[in-house]
Design a protein around this motif. Sequence first.
Motif, short mmCIF file in Angstrom:
data_model
loop_
_atom_site.label_atom_id
_atom_site.label_comp_id
_atom_site.label_asym_id
_atom_site.label_seq_id
_atom_site.Cartn_x
_atom_site.Cartn_y
_atom_site.Cartn_z
N ARG A 1 0.83 -1.21 0.00
CA ARG A 1 0.00 0.00 0.00
C ARG A 1 0.87 1.26 0.00
N VAL A 2 1.87 1.26 0.86
CA VAL A 2 2.77 2.42 0.93
C VAL A 2 3.53 2.58 -0.39
N THR A 3 3.97 1.47 -0.95
CA THR A 3 4.70 1.53 -2.23
C THR A 3 3.84 2.15 -3.32
N ILE A 4 2.61 1.69 -3.41
CA ILE A 4 1.71 2.20 -4.45
C ILE A 4 1.41 3.68 -4.21
N ASN A 5 1.20 4.06 -2.97
CA ASN A 5 0.93 5.48 -2.66
C ASN A 5 2.14 6.36 -2.97
N GLU A 6 3.32 5.87 -2.62
CA GLU A 6 4.53 6.64 -2.91
C GLU A 6 4.70 6.80 -4.42
N GLY A 7 4.44 5.71 -5.15
CA GLY A 7 4.54 5.76 -6.60
C GLY A 7 3.56 6.76 -7.21
N LYS A 8 2.34 6.76 -6.70
CA LYS A 8 1.32 7.70 -7.20
C LYS A 8 1.72 9.13 -6.86
N ASN A 9 2.24 9.34 -5.65
CA ASN A 9 2.68 10.68 -5.26
C ASN A 9 3.79 11.18 -6.18
N LEU A 10 4.70 10.28 -6.50
CA LEU A 10 5.80 10.66 -7.39
C LEU A 10 5.28 11.05 -8.77
N LYS A 11 4.36 10.25 -9.27
CA LYS A 11 3.82 10.52 -10.61
C LYS A 11 2.98 11.80 -10.64
N ARG A 12 2.41 12.14 -9.50
CA ARG A 12 1.60 13.37 -9.43
C ARG A 12 2.47 14.62 -9.27
N SER A 13 3.71 14.41 -8.84
CA SER A 13 4.55 15.57 -8.51
C SER A 13 4.87 16.38 -9.76
N VAL A 14 5.07 17.66 -9.55
CA VAL A 14 5.33 18.59 -10.66
C VAL A 14 6.64 18.21 -11.33
N TRP A 15 7.61 17.85 -10.51
CA TRP A 15 8.91 17.48 -11.06
C TRP A 15 8.76 16.30 -12.03
N PHE A 16 7.98 15.30 -11.66
CA PHE A 16 7.82 14.11 -12.49
C PHE A 16 7.14 14.45 -13.80
N ARG A 17 6.14 15.31 -13.72
CA ARG A 17 5.36 15.64 -14.92
C ARG A 17 6.15 16.52 -15.89
N ASN A 18 7.05 17.36 -15.33
CA ASN A 18 7.76 18.30 -16.18
C ASN A 18 9.10 17.78 -16.71
N ARG A 19 9.54 16.65 -16.20
CA ARG A 19 10.86 16.18 -16.61
C ARG A 19 10.82 15.60 -18.03
N THR A 20 11.98 15.54 -18.64
CA THR A 20 12.08 15.02 -20.00
C THR A 20 11.97 13.51 -19.97
N THR A 21 11.17 12.98 -20.85
CA THR A 21 11.01 11.53 -20.90
C THR A 21 12.19 10.89 -21.63
N VAL A 22 12.82 9.95 -20.95
CA VAL A 22 13.96 9.25 -21.55
C VAL A 22 13.66 7.77 -21.50
N ASP A 23 13.99 7.09 -22.57
CA ASP A 23 13.79 5.64 -22.61
C ASP A 23 14.85 4.98 -21.72
N PHE A 24 14.42 4.42 -20.60
CA PHE A 24 15.37 3.88 -19.64
C PHE A 24 16.13 2.67 -20.16
N ARG A 25 15.60 2.05 -21.21
CA ARG A 25 16.28 0.86 -21.74
C ARG A 25 17.57 1.23 -22.49
N THR A 26 17.70 2.51 -22.86
CA THR A 26 18.89 2.94 -23.59
C THR A 26 19.99 3.44 -22.63
N ILE A 27 19.62 3.61 -21.35
CA ILE A 27 20.61 4.12 -20.40
C ILE A 27 21.47 2.98 -19.90
N PRO A 28 22.80 3.14 -19.93
CA PRO A 28 23.63 2.08 -19.38
C PRO A 28 23.43 1.95 -17.88
N ASP A 29 23.31 0.74 -17.42
CA ASP A 29 23.00 0.50 -16.02
C ASP A 29 24.27 0.40 -15.19
#
Lengths: 179, 107
Positions: free
Chosen positions: A77-105
Motif C-alpha cells: 500500500r505504501v509503495t503504491i501510494n509513494e509511486g502515485k505521489n511521485l507521478k503526481r509531482s510537478v517534477w515528475f510531470r515536467n521532466r524530460t522523458t527518456v527511454d530507460f532501456r537505452t541508459i547504461p545501467d
Amino acid sequence: MLTMYKDDMVHQNTEITMTGVSFSIVDKYKDTVYRAALATVGNPHDAEDIMQEVFFKYFRLQPKLKNEQHEKAWLLRVTINEGKNLKRSVWFRNRTTVDFRTIPDSSEEPREMSPVLEAVLSLPVKYRTVIYLYYYEEYAVRQIAEITAQTEAAVSKQLSRGRNMLQKKLGGTNYGHEA
Amino acid sequence: MDMKHDIRQAFDSVHASDALVEKIKQELYQKDHLSSFEEESFEAIEAPRASNWKAGVFVAAVLALCIGCGGAIFSLRTQINDFNPGSSVTVTEEVTESPSETDFSES
C-alpha cells in the motif's frame, strides 16, 4: 476501507529496536516492494527511489502489524501510494522523458525486459497496478480495493479494461483466454 | 497462452539489485544510530520539567481574581440600583399607580 490495517495493528515486529535494528525485512520484501514500485512508476530508476523511501518509512513509523500478510499488504500500500505521489509531482510531470532501456545501467547485469513486462508497464498506471496485484500477488478484488483505496467496482472495471488492453498489445483477442 | 503465467514469469525476472539493497541497509543503519545518538544528547541537555503544582497555583490565583472582580462589579451595580432615585424600578411603579387612581376617580 482501512479495517484490514487499522484494526489489526496489534502485532509489534520484535525485530525492530532502537539499539539494534534487524534488516531482515529488507531482504524479505526487497523484490516485492521493487516489483510493486516498478508496476506503479513504470521504470527501474524511479522504482529504486520508491523502494528506498518505503523502507525508510517502515523503519521510521514502525507499524504494529498483526502478521506477515498484513506486513506485506502495508508495504504494498505504501509503495503504491509513494509511486502515485511521485507521478503526481510537478517534477515528475515536467521532466524530460527518456527511454530507460537505452541508459547504461550501473549494476552488473544489463536490464532486459520481456515483451510481457514491457506491455504491462506500457499500460496506464491504474491498470498496471491492478493487473500486478491481481495476477502476480494473487490478491482478490476486495483486497486490491483495500490496498489501493478504491471501491471493488472500480477495481473490477480497471482489471477488465487492463486485461483487454494487454490482450490487444500481446497478440489480439485470442491471447489470455483461459480454459 | 495463459496471461497469468506470462505475467508471473515476467515479474519473476525482476529483482532489486544487491547494490541497492546494501545501500538501503547502510542508510538505515546510519539513520538508526543517528536517531539514538540524538535522543541521548537530547535527554542530557533537556531542561528539568516544571512541576504541576505551579500551574495549579497560577490557575487558582487567576480564578480567585476573576471571582473577586466579578463579585465587586455585581455588588456595585446592586448598590447603584437601590439608592438611585431615577432607577427603572421606581419609575415603573409611579407610572402604573397614577393612571389607575385617576381613572377610578373620574368614573
